[in-house]
Design a protein around this motif. Structure first.
Motif, short mmCIF file in Angstrom:
data_model
loop_
_atom_site.label_atom_id
_atom_site.label_comp_id
_atom_site.label_asym_id
_atom_site.label_seq_id
_atom_site.Cartn_x
_atom_site.Cartn_y
_atom_site.Cartn_z
N ALA A 17 0.83 -1.21 0.00
CA ALA A 17 0.00 0.00 0.00
C ALA A 17 0.87 1.26 0.00
CB ALA A 17 -0.94 -0.01 1.20
N ILE A 18 1.93 1.24 0.79
CA ILE A 18 2.83 2.40 0.86
C ILE A 18 3.53 2.62 -0.47
CG2 ILE A 18 4.94 3.30 1.92
CD1 ILE A 18 4.04 1.76 4.51
N VAL A 19 4.11 1.57 -1.01
CA VAL A 19 4.86 1.69 -2.27
C VAL A 19 3.92 2.08 -3.41
CG1 VAL A 19 6.25 0.43 -3.96
CG2 VAL A 19 6.71 0.16 -1.53
N SER A 20 2.73 1.54 -3.43
CA SER A 20 1.75 1.90 -4.45
C SER A 20 1.40 3.38 -4.37
CB SER A 20 0.49 1.04 -4.28
OG SER A 20 -0.48 1.39 -5.23
N LEU A 21 1.20 3.86 -3.17
CA LEU A 21 0.91 5.29 -2.97
C LEU A 21 2.07 6.16 -3.44
CD1 LEU A 21 -1.14 7.30 -1.62
CD2 LEU A 21 0.30 7.12 0.40
N LEU A 22 3.29 5.75 -3.08
CA LEU A 22 4.47 6.52 -3.48
C LEU A 22 4.71 6.46 -4.99
CD1 LEU A 22 6.93 5.70 -0.55
CD2 LEU A 22 5.63 7.81 -0.93
N ALA A 23 4.33 5.35 -5.61
CA ALA A 23 4.51 5.23 -7.06
C ALA A 23 3.61 6.21 -7.81
CB ALA A 23 4.20 3.80 -7.50
N ALA A 24 2.53 6.61 -7.17
CA ALA A 24 1.58 7.53 -7.80
C ALA A 24 1.91 9.00 -7.54
CB ALA A 24 0.17 7.22 -7.32
N SER A 25 2.97 9.24 -6.78
CA SER A 25 3.31 10.63 -6.44
C SER A 25 4.81 10.83 -6.52
CB SER A 25 2.81 10.98 -5.05
OG SER A 25 3.39 10.13 -4.09
N GLU A 26 5.19 12.06 -6.69
CA GLU A 26 6.62 12.41 -6.73
C GLU A 26 7.21 12.26 -5.32
OE1 GLU A 26 9.92 14.05 -8.93
OE2 GLU A 26 7.92 13.70 -9.69
N VAL A 27 6.60 12.95 -4.36
CA VAL A 27 7.00 12.93 -2.96
C VAL A 27 5.72 12.97 -2.14
CG1 VAL A 27 8.20 14.18 -1.12
CG2 VAL A 27 9.15 14.18 -3.41
N ALA A 28 5.69 12.24 -1.03
CA ALA A 28 4.49 12.26 -0.18
C ALA A 28 4.87 12.59 1.25
CB ALA A 28 3.79 10.91 -0.24
N ASP A 29 4.08 13.42 1.87
CA ASP A 29 4.25 13.82 3.25
C ASP A 29 3.91 12.65 4.17
OD1 ASP A 29 4.58 16.16 5.19
OD2 ASP A 29 2.60 15.37 5.76
N PHE A 30 4.66 12.52 5.26
CA PHE A 30 4.46 11.43 6.22
C PHE A 30 3.00 11.35 6.65
CE2 PHE A 30 4.36 9.53 10.41
CZ PHE A 30 5.25 8.49 10.33
N LYS A 31 2.40 12.48 7.00
CA LYS A 31 1.01 12.48 7.48
C LYS A 31 0.05 12.00 6.40
CE LYS A 31 1.66 16.15 10.86
NZ LYS A 31 1.29 17.50 11.27
N PHE A 32 0.30 12.40 5.16
CA PHE A 32 -0.55 11.94 4.06
C PHE A 32 -0.46 10.43 3.89
CE2 PHE A 32 -1.01 10.84 -0.46
CZ PHE A 32 -2.33 11.22 -0.65
N ILE A 33 0.75 9.89 3.94
CA ILE A 33 0.92 8.43 3.82
C ILE A 33 0.22 7.74 4.98
CG2 ILE A 33 2.57 6.52 3.74
CD1 ILE A 33 4.66 8.61 2.70
N ARG A 34 0.47 8.23 6.20
CA ARG A 34 -0.13 7.64 7.41
C ARG A 34 -1.65 7.59 7.29
NH1 ARG A 34 0.04 11.61 12.04
NH2 ARG A 34 -1.72 12.34 10.80
N ASP A 35 -2.25 8.71 6.93
CA ASP A 35 -3.70 8.78 6.85
C ASP A 35 -4.26 7.95 5.70
OD1 ASP A 35 -3.51 10.47 9.03
OD2 ASP A 35 -3.87 12.30 7.86
N SER A 36 -3.57 7.93 4.57
CA SER A 36 -4.02 7.17 3.40
C SER A 36 -3.96 5.67 3.63
CB SER A 36 -3.19 7.53 2.18
OG SER A 36 -3.35 8.89 1.85
N VAL A 37 -2.92 5.22 4.31
CA VAL A 37 -2.73 3.79 4.53
C VAL A 37 -3.39 3.33 5.82
CG1 VAL A 37 -0.97 1.98 4.73
CG2 VAL A 37 -0.61 3.85 3.16
N GLY A 38 -3.65 4.26 6.73
CA GLY A 38 -4.33 3.92 7.97
C GLY A 38 -3.43 3.29 9.02
N LEU A 39 -2.23 3.83 9.16
CA LEU A 39 -1.28 3.30 10.14
C LEU A 39 -1.02 4.32 11.24
CD1 LEU A 39 1.44 1.80 7.77
CD2 LEU A 39 -0.26 0.54 9.08
#
Length: 103
Positions: A17-39
């Protein structure tokens, strides 16, 4: 052409889930990743460290004003590993006659 290669490190659901999210963006903020993945913060930090140690993710730490900011991005190696893993999954699924892509 991408050579399919199943990647055990990426395949874990949380890391996928994390790598898939990062593959769709140039750079992602920690909070955005946390909230998107639910960790939780600690769980995400642990997963990002694992991906960073493998050379798949680059972590950036900095400040916006006086507030610390952490962001992550896929490295070239990480993007290639993800693309190969996705190709391997597509190959596995296609053997069943099913499609992972809409017609």
């Amino acid at each position: 052409m991408i050579t399919p290669r199943f990647d055990e490190l990426i395949h874990a659901p949380t890391r996928l889930a994390i790598v898939s999210l990062l593959a769709a963006s140039e750079v992602a903020d920690f909070k955005f990743i946390r909230d998107s993945v639910g960790l939780s913060d600690s769980a995400l930090s642990k997963q990002l460290t694992t991906l960073e140690e493998a050379g798949y993710v680059q972590i950036r730490k900095g400040f916006v004003g006086k507030r610390p900011r952490t962001s992550a991005k896929l490295t070239t190696v990480g993007r290639a590993a993800f693309e190969q893993h996705v190709a391997a999954l597509q190959e596995i699924v296609s053997r069943s006659g099913a499609s992972v892509l809409p017609p």
